[in-house]
Design a protein around this motif. Structure first.
Motif, PDB file in Angstrom:
ATOM      1  N   LEU A 304      11.513 -19.582   5.578  1.00 37.58           N
ATOM      2  CA  LEU A 304      10.857 -20.134   6.343  1.00 37.58           C
ATOM      3  C   LEU A 304       9.611 -21.053   5.631  1.00 37.58           C
ATOM      4  O   LEU A 304       8.983 -20.711   4.523  1.00 37.58           O
ATOM      5  CB  LEU A 304      10.046 -19.037   7.005  1.00 37.58           C
ATOM      6  CG  LEU A 304       8.522 -19.565   7.916  1.00 37.58           C
ATOM      7  CD1 LEU A 304       9.356 -20.272   9.164  1.00 37.58           C
ATOM      8  CD2 LEU A 304       7.985 -18.506   8.484  1.00 37.58           C
ATOM      9  N   ILE A 346      13.288 -22.698   9.863  1.00 36.63           N
ATOM     10  CA  ILE A 346      13.756 -21.327   9.377  1.00 36.63           C
ATOM     11  C   ILE A 346      15.159 -21.777   9.031  1.00 36.63           C
ATOM     12  O   ILE A 346      15.999 -22.140   9.773  1.00 36.63           O
ATOM     13  CB  ILE A 346      13.701 -20.178  10.354  1.00 36.63           C
ATOM     14  CG1 ILE A 346      12.315 -19.646  10.542  1.00 36.63           C
ATOM     15  CG2 ILE A 346      14.874 -19.148   9.972  1.00 36.63           C
ATOM     16  CD1 ILE A 346      12.232 -18.546  11.488  1.00 36.63           C
ATOM     17  N   VAL A 374      14.532 -21.887  18.766  1.00 36.74           N
ATOM     18  CA  VAL A 374      15.077 -21.068  17.732  1.00 36.74           C
ATOM     19  C   VAL A 374      16.794 -21.094  18.508  1.00 36.74           C
ATOM     20  O   VAL A 374      16.890 -21.032  19.786  1.00 36.74           O
ATOM     21  CB  VAL A 374      14.554 -19.634  18.195  1.00 36.74           C
ATOM     22  CG1 VAL A 374      15.504 -18.476  17.350  1.00 36.74           C
ATOM     23  CG2 VAL A 374      13.204 -19.650  17.490  1.00 36.74           C
ATOM     24  N   SER A 378      20.237 -16.663  17.072  1.00 37.64           N
ATOM     25  CA  SER A 378      19.472 -15.771  16.120  1.00 37.64           C
ATOM     26  C   SER A 378      18.101 -15.565  17.145  1.00 37.64           C
ATOM     27  O   SER A 378      17.103 -14.777  16.660  1.00 37.64           O
ATOM     28  CB  SER A 378      18.879 -16.357  14.884  1.00 37.64           C
ATOM     29  OG  SER A 378      18.275 -17.305  15.191  1.00 37.64           O
ATOM     30  N   ASP A 383      12.432 -14.721  14.966  1.00 37.14           N
ATOM     31  CA  ASP A 383      12.111 -15.904  14.360  1.00 37.14           C
ATOM     32  C   ASP A 383      11.045 -16.735  14.961  1.00 37.14           C
ATOM     33  O   ASP A 383      10.418 -17.481  14.643  1.00 37.14           O
ATOM     34  CB  ASP A 383      13.590 -16.768  14.410  1.00 37.14           C
ATOM     35  CG  ASP A 383      14.513 -16.088  13.144  1.00 37.14           C
ATOM     36  OD1 ASP A 383      13.886 -15.252  12.249  1.00 37.14           O
ATOM     37  OD2 ASP A 383      15.664 -16.365  13.311  1.00 37.14           O
ATOM     38  N   ARG A 386       7.800 -15.794  13.655  1.00 36.14           N
ATOM     39  CA  ARG A 386       7.681 -16.058  12.378  1.00 36.14           C
ATOM     40  C   ARG A 386       7.168 -17.765  12.164  1.00 36.14           C
ATOM     41  O   ARG A 386       6.298 -17.977  11.526  1.00 36.14           O
ATOM     42  CB  ARG A 386       9.104 -16.005  11.388  1.00 36.14           C
ATOM     43  CG  ARG A 386       9.136 -14.605  11.414  1.00 36.14           C
ATOM     44  CD  ARG A 386      10.355 -14.236  10.485  1.00 36.14           C
ATOM     45  NE  ARG A 386      10.349 -14.737   9.143  1.00 36.14           N
ATOM     46  CZ  ARG A 386      11.239 -15.239   8.631  1.00 36.14           C
ATOM     47  NH1 ARG A 386      12.571 -15.252   8.966  1.00 36.14           N
ATOM     48  NH2 ARG A 386      11.229 -15.535   7.254  1.00 36.14           N
TER      49      ARG A 386
END
Length: 448
Positions: A304, A346, A374, A378, A383, A386
């Motif tokens: 990240l 990411i 995203v 995934s 994610d 994050r």
């Protein structure tokens, strides 16, 4: 070919392409357990390794021969002896090891020499180089047990291995080492592979093993409720290893894990434990996002981070499908290039799997979080959260009091994470002038 095949193959092949680009020129050390060869997996593994090498990966193949040596010992009426997870190599066992190694090298070289039409090896050219790359020393006497001709790695000829790889060959290594006086020592495949990976600073160390990986709860059997832990940070791996009994057998959880931890601590960034029983497990681990086994990774390799100009192509590829279906407002490449410093991404193994941009409005003490995306591959793995936390951190660092988003389809996701819906009139004047009233986006704000 059927239309269904075309529609499945093309998107799949495109999704694999980023990994092909990422791994080109990288060096992998693949440790092949002798049990895999005994189970008849050599042909398919050779095909997959030849394919991986053809895509620009440099490969060092280290083979084991535990079952083959035991078979030779049984044929001679001699008992296999182990202690501390290592073979006790007497004169008879050393002879058996040398015979097994010679036979296996012949079989491995033959497997990589095939090129029949209409087979995966058709048109492939795999050159193999082997040699006395390992200098060894005796294990000696441990806890009163004389290991005789069993040895440990003293030194690896890293320069010689690299020359072979640079020549375009696959380097093949047996678990043997030699002392400066010419004495032969039987080594473990695991130690040889780990030592080689560390010495040449390989990008990956991959163990093709009897076990499928490390489960999330290592104290319980693998099940639907206790799946394989696909990514194990180094610190977590070290804690787990400290809680386990010393490994005696290859099926013990600590057996391969200890070598992954050692390599990771010494600078090998990614270390894998994957099952040879699954056809194509090498390809699944290397070219699919989630992989199939366990990867021990140094968590300092932060995935990240803030975006750079090198990420523009990956961001465009990520957000384009969402722009086409109307989830995101379309952004031109010029706009993304201009604002690349505003993006957080990411990244995993060189592939961008998530992004978001932060556009501050200092006069209103707020900022817009835009283009939060995203990858479908995934999603539901945290994610999005994050990225959101990193954006909040960036906004706080700029002295802002809040962030806001405009969305048409994901309002509930943001509400669950502390955002509150407001009237579009709340927007800063500069942003309000660009608000698309026809799109009717919901405006959501989160106080920092």
């Amino acid at each position: 070919m059927s239309t269904v095949f075309n529609f499945t193959f093309v998107p799949w092949f495109r999704s694999v392409a980023p990994y092909i680009h990422t791994h080109r020129g990288k060096t992998f050390v693949v440790a092949l357990a002798g049990e895999a060869i005994a189970a008849g997996k050599l042909q398919s593994i050779a095909q997959d390794l030849a394919l991986i090498q053809s895509m620009g990966v440099k490969v060092v193949l280290v083979h084991g021969f535990r079952p083959q040596v035991n078979e030779q010992l049984r044929a001679k009426g001699h008992e296999a002896k182990y202690s501390h997870g290592m073979r006790i190599t007497d004169e008879v066992a050393l002879d058996c090891a040398q015979e097994a190694a010679g036979q296996l090298r012949y079989e491995i070289e033959a497997a990589f020499s095939q090129g029949l039409p209409n087979t995966p090896m058709a048109g492939s050219t795999v050159r193999m180089i082997s040699g006395n790359f390992i200098t060894a020393r005796p294990v000696g006497v441990v806890d009163g047990i004389d290991f005789q001709h069993s040895g440990l790695v003293r030194k690896v000829d890293a320069a010689g291995i690299r020359r072979g790889l640079d020549f375009g060959a696959m380097v093949l290594m047996s678990p043997f080492g030699f002392s400066p006086t010419g004495e032969a020592f039987n080594l473990t495949m695991e130690e040889v592979a780990t030592s080689v990976a560390i010495s040449i600073q390989a990008d990956k160390l991959i163990f093709l093993t009897e076990i499928p990986g490390i489960p999330v709860d290592a104290s319980q059997p693998i099940s639907d409720d206790n799946p394989i832990d696909t990514e194990l940070p180094l610190d977590a791996a070290k804690k787990l290893l400290a809680s386990l009994a010393p490994a005696q057998r290859p099926t013990d959880t600590a057996f391969y894990l200890q070598h992954c931890v050692k390599a990771c601590e010494a600078g090998v960034e990614r270390n894998h434990i994957i099952p040879f029983s699954v056809d194509g497990s090498l390809l699944l681990e290397i070219y699919v996002h989630d992989g199939i086994g366990t990867m021990v990774i140094d968590e300092k390799l932060e995935s990240l981070r803030e975006a750079t100009a090198d990420d523009i192509g990956g961001i465009i590829q990520l957000i384009e499908p969402f722009e086409r279906d109307g989830t995101l407002v379309k952004r031109s490449r010029t706009e993304i290039e201009r604002d690349i410093g505003q993006y957080t991404v990411i990244e995993h193994d060189g592939v961008i799997f998530g992004c978001a941009a932060l556009y501050p409005y200092p006069e209103a003490k707020t900022a817009e979080m835009a283009a939060l995306t995203v990858s479908p591959q995934s999603q539901a793995q945290g994610d999005g959260e994050r990225i959101l936390k990193r954006i909040e951190h960036r906004a706080k660092a700029q002295g802002l009091d809040s962030i806001f988003v405009l969305t048409t389809r994901t309002m509930h996701w943001f509400l669950k994470r502390g955002f509150q819906q407001v009237n579009p009139d709340w927007l800063p004047e500069a942003r309000k002038r660009k608000y698309n009233w026809d799109r009717k986006s919901q405006v959501l704000v989160k106080k920092l």
